[in-house]
Design a protein around this motif. Sequence first.
Motif, short mmCIF file in Angstrom:
data_model
loop_
_atom_site.label_atom_id
_atom_site.label_comp_id
_atom_site.label_asym_id
_atom_site.label_seq_id
_atom_site.Cartn_x
_atom_site.Cartn_y
_atom_site.Cartn_z
N LEU A 160 -9.06 46.23 -35.74
CA LEU A 160 -8.74 45.66 -34.43
C LEU A 160 -7.29 45.99 -34.10
N GLU A 161 -7.08 46.56 -32.94
CA GLU A 161 -5.73 46.92 -32.53
C GLU A 161 -5.55 46.68 -31.04
N ILE A 162 -4.29 46.59 -30.64
CA ILE A 162 -3.95 46.35 -29.24
C ILE A 162 -3.22 47.58 -28.72
N PRO A 163 -3.93 48.52 -28.06
CA PRO A 163 -3.27 49.72 -27.56
C PRO A 163 -2.21 49.41 -26.51
N GLU A 164 -2.49 48.39 -25.69
CA GLU A 164 -1.56 47.97 -24.65
C GLU A 164 -1.97 46.59 -24.18
N ALA A 165 -1.11 45.94 -23.43
CA ALA A 165 -1.40 44.59 -22.94
C ALA A 165 -2.68 44.61 -22.11
N GLY A 166 -3.57 43.65 -22.41
CA GLY A 166 -4.82 43.55 -21.67
C GLY A 166 -5.95 44.38 -22.22
N ARG A 167 -5.70 45.14 -23.30
CA ARG A 167 -6.75 45.97 -23.90
C ARG A 167 -6.87 45.69 -25.39
N VAL A 168 -8.10 45.67 -25.86
CA VAL A 168 -8.39 45.51 -27.28
C VAL A 168 -9.30 46.65 -27.71
N ARG A 169 -8.99 47.26 -28.85
CA ARG A 169 -9.84 48.34 -29.37
C ARG A 169 -10.36 47.93 -30.75
N LEU A 170 -11.67 48.05 -30.92
CA LEU A 170 -12.30 47.78 -32.20
C LEU A 170 -12.97 49.05 -32.70
#
Length: 369
Positions: A160-170
């Motif tokens: 789980l990572e946060i590429p940028e504010a408002g986005r989540v990547r799994l």
Amino acid sequence: MQLTVSRDTLLKALSRAQGIVGKKSTMPILSNILIETVANDRFTVTATDLDIFSKGEYEGLSEKTGRICVNARDLYEIARNLPAGNASLETVDQTSVRLVSARTSYRIPTANVDDYPPMPDFGAVEYIAIDPDVLGGLFDRTLFSVANDDPRVFLNGINLEIPEAGRVRLVSTDGHRLSLIDGTVERTPELDHPVIVPRKGVVELRKLLEESADPLEMGFAGSNAFFRRADLLLVMRLIEGEFPDYTMVIPKSSTNVVKVGLVDFQNALKRMSILSLERSSGVRFALAPGEMTIESSDPDRGEGKEQLEIDYQGATLHIGFNARYFLDAIAVMKGNEVILELSDELSPCVIRDAGEPGFLCVVMPVRIT
């Protein structure tokens, strides 16, 4: 301790603990749960395997305060078969508890409550509210490709990572396939680096999300992930290690693009996988302009073939895949059309959902003789 609680409430509390308690642990105490009265009308149930902690609070009348440590599986099976109505739990002595419901009664041995692992002091945790449907959807699109008990422990969870504010990547992978989902959320947790959420913890979280659409909060602190509702706190230890560079697995471009109806493709794969080799669930794709043929065979069980109309104008291509991997990916798609991106018989296939651009799955080919 003396506690009176409805059968349904008791069953709800115990069912939440079943997937968490340590079934294979060398510590027998971890097969138990801790039941504790916290007020004259409330009680808590705690379950742990030392990697996951769950603590829920429930309604129940308590005439005598106290706590007991009892086998989670046995008490659950008893509660599941009790008649409707109230049940009472009362300590008999330091080694047993009596459960009574209508004309049914049990005397159940208890463990020493002092031996039960206390929930650690995790310190301050910054929580954010997150839509439970959104979070559940993100995990659904990656949980199916997580490895299970792989010696490479970093594959046994979802990155789980946060590429940028408002986005989540799994992202998850078991070494044979990879799934990735980019999601949009109103707020993102404070994370300055990717974390790996354990498979078992995600499975238990999904069970909670399926119970109701009640508000949910999540947070991260130290080496733990936290999820809480008004009546429950779920804490899971994050997996140590660095997730592999998944960008190296996803093809940058593909020479052949196939568009096929989701339902037709799904049904054809199900039918052809019936006679595929059981070990690999292998099927062969034969692509030609406007047509896909899916074939399967087993020397001892027979063979099958099905043709599908597709949107494809590329070269003729023959390639083998594990049908189950395709079916798992298709099962979590939202759209009505599946997009397949391929290059040659030795390169992986990228599966995309026409109804959700943020989702993709990469499947490695298999050799089928």
